[in-house]
Design an enzyme around this catalytic site. Structure first.
Site, mmCIF file in Angstrom:
data_model
loop_
_atom_site.group_PDB
_atom_site.id
_atom_site.type_symbol
_atom_site.label_atom_id
_atom_site.label_comp_id
_atom_site.label_asym_id
_atom_site.label_seq_id
_atom_site.Cartn_x
_atom_site.Cartn_y
_atom_site.Cartn_z
ATOM 1 N N ASP A 12 2.149 13.715 9.207
ATOM 2 C CA ASP A 12 2.162 14.121 7.799
ATOM 3 C C ASP A 12 0.813 13.744 7.194
ATOM 4 O OD1 ASP A 12 2.948 14.874 5.222
ATOM 5 O OD2 ASP A 12 3.957 12.981 4.820
ATOM 6 N N SER A 13 0.552 14.260 6.007
ATOM 7 C CA SER A 13 -0.662 13.892 5.285
ATOM 8 C C SER A 13 -0.617 12.428 4.864
ATOM 9 C CB SER A 13 -0.833 14.783 4.050
ATOM 10 O OG SER A 13 0.299 14.668 3.205
ATOM 11 N N CYS A 75 5.419 17.803 7.102
ATOM 12 C CA CYS A 75 4.671 18.031 5.868
ATOM 13 C C CYS A 75 4.764 19.514 5.539
ATOM 14 C CB CYS A 75 3.212 17.612 6.046
ATOM 15 S SG CYS A 75 2.149 18.006 4.636
ATOM 16 N N GLU A 154 2.951 7.880 -2.997
ATOM 17 C CA GLU A 154 2.175 7.128 -2.013
ATOM 18 C C GLU A 154 1.577 5.850 -2.607
ATOM 19 O OE1 GLU A 154 0.757 7.375 1.263
ATOM 20 O OE2 GLU A 154 2.248 8.856 1.855
ATOM 21 N N CYS A 185 8.668 18.878 -0.273
ATOM 22 C CA CYS A 185 7.633 17.936 0.140
ATOM 23 C C CYS A 185 8.370 16.738 0.710
ATOM 24 C CB CYS A 185 6.760 17.515 -1.047
ATOM 25 S SG CYS A 185 5.604 16.166 -0.683
ATOM 26 N N HIS A 187 7.723 13.766 0.795
ATOM 27 C CA HIS A 187 7.671 12.565 -0.038
ATOM 28 C C HIS A 187 8.831 12.511 -1.035
ATOM 29 C CE1 HIS A 187 3.532 12.370 1.448
ATOM 30 N NE2 HIS A 187 3.488 11.121 1.012
#
Length: 269
Positions: A12-13, A75, A154, A185, A187
């Site tokens: 993932d990023s 992602c 994040e 997403c 996240h």
């Protein structure tokens, strides 16, 4: 040749993709795993496509060098921008989150009205719209680009005093008649309780919140079963970051259950 003991690679990023890793660990506890988060370059959602492709290729090259048997794109932004390119470039099975999230959403909506919250890039790519239309062109789709959420999550979501205001500004834009909301997403499941709380105060008809991680893990299991490369002896979980190890260990410990043992390493891509 891919063998049973080779690890499943997830990337993932950042560390949002650990939500996918958690589902894989639940469903496939006997597998070995490698996770890679490009935390030094997050967020990807506001980057141009050519830069995302360049960064992603470096990550996949790194993972292949770790001798993995399958790669999971955890992602949505990367899946929307590079999945087709990666499939052509690399001779390794690759599974991504968008198509799996869509299957879950299409199967759960009762009124054919789906809303999606995602990064700017994912929204502008229309990847979810195209995939949903493959299943049912009569589904009404509303997309909401949530530019601020990924970097806020994040960087210690709970430390942001305006987090509920930001969430409400995004969630008020979903279709009030949608019965299904896709978290586009990886996240976003990390703040699902806050999303549910804000939804209570907005005018909406959401009955289903779709986290693509669950169906993605199912797809990985199905592939491994069909190709007879399931593992039966878990030995390691290595988590790599392109950022400072000290900085990222706190976030990982907040995401993963305390009984999950892992080794955190630095990846120099």
């Amino acid at each position: 040749m891919f063998t049973n003991s080779m690890p499943i690679a997830v990337f993932d990023s950042g560390f949002g993709g650990i939500t996918v890793l958690k589902q894989l660990l639940k469903l496939l506890p006997n597998e070995n795993y490698i996770y890679l988060g490009d935390n030094a370059n997050i967020p990807y959602g506001s980057k141009p496509k050519n830069q995302i492709i360049e960064l992603t290729s470096k990550m996949v090259d790194f993972l292949i060098k770790q001798n993995c048997k399958i790669i999971v794109i955890a992602c949505n932004t990367i899946a929307a921008s590079t999945y087709d390119i990666l499939k052509q470039k690399y001779n390794i099975p690759i599974i991504e989150v968008i198509s799996n999230g869509v299957i879950d959403a299409v199967n759960n909506t009762k009124n054919n009205n789906i809303s999606i919250m995602a990064t700017e890039f994912t929204v502008n790519s229309k990847a979810y719209i195209e995939k949903i239309n493959e299943y049912n062109k009569n589904i009404k789709i509303t997309q909401v680009a949530c530019k601020e959420l990924c970097p806020m999550i994040e960087n210690d979501w709970n430390s942001h005093d305006n987090r509920f205001e930001v969430l409400e500004d995004y969630l008020k834009n979903i279709d009030s008649d949608s019965d299904t909301l896709i978290l586009g997403c990886t996240h976003y499941p990390l703040i699902i309780n806050d999303i549910k709380e804000v939804l209570k105060s907005t005018n909406n008809s959401i009955k289903n919140i779709i986290d693509p991680a669950y169906h993605t893990a199912l797809s990985v299991k199905e592939y491994l079963e069909n190709n007879n490369i399931l593992n039966d002896n878990h030995q390691y979980l290595d988590i790599y970051t392109t950022e400072s190890i000290q900085k990222e260990s706190k976030l990982i410990n907040m995401i993963l259950p305390s009984n999950i043992y892992y080794t955190l390493k630095y990846a120099n891509l």
